[in-house]
Design an enzyme around this catalytic site. Structure first.
Site, PDB file in Angstrom:
ATOM      1  N   CYS A   8       0.859  -1.231  -0.065  1.00 49.79           N
ATOM      2  CA  CYS A   8       0.188   0.135   0.069  1.00 49.79           C
ATOM      3  C   CYS A   8       0.851   1.241   0.137  1.00 49.79           C
ATOM      4  O   CYS A   8       1.535   1.404   0.915  1.00 49.79           O
ATOM      5  CB  CYS A   8      -0.932   0.179   1.296  1.00 49.79           C
ATOM      6  SG  CYS A   8      -1.646   1.464   1.460  1.00 49.79           S
ATOM      7  N   CYS A  44       0.268   3.514   2.964  1.00 43.82           N
ATOM      8  CA  CYS A  44       0.828   3.146   4.241  1.00 43.82           C
ATOM      9  C   CYS A  44       2.431   3.068   4.357  1.00 43.82           C
ATOM     10  O   CYS A  44       2.894   3.679   5.296  1.00 43.82           O
ATOM     11  CB  CYS A  44       0.638   1.450   4.343  1.00 43.82           C
ATOM     12  SG  CYS A  44      -1.243   1.328   4.317  1.00 43.82           S
TER      13      CYS A  44
END
Length: 80
Positions: A43, A46
């Site tokens: 991600c 993230c």
């Protein structure tokens, strides 16, 4: 620097168990895409957020618990 406990878990059930084990303490939870063998999440948000979160941890009170929960692989989450 404040001392806190860091707990790393994978998935909802492990997260719930960690919360139960630390009942009564202040808990900070961080959910991210699972990381690969090199320690990088699939991600991109993230990956970008993690240094900011880690910097913020320098300011939490002693005795708090930081639970880092990896939520799964991208391929699994796309099929939900």
């Amino acid at each position: 620097m404040a001392t806190f406990e860091e707990v790393s878990v994978s998935g909802f059930e492990e997260f719930n168990q960690a919360v139960e084990q630390h009942q009564g303490k202040t808990i900070f939870a961080y959910f991210t895409g699972s990381k690969d063998a090199e320690g990088k999440s699939w991600c991109p948000d993230c990956v970008e957020a993690e240094p900011v979160v880690r910097e913020g941890l320098k300011h939490i009170s002693e005795g708090c618990v930081f639970i880092h929960c990896q939520v799964g692989e991208k391929s699994y989450l796309k099929n939900l």
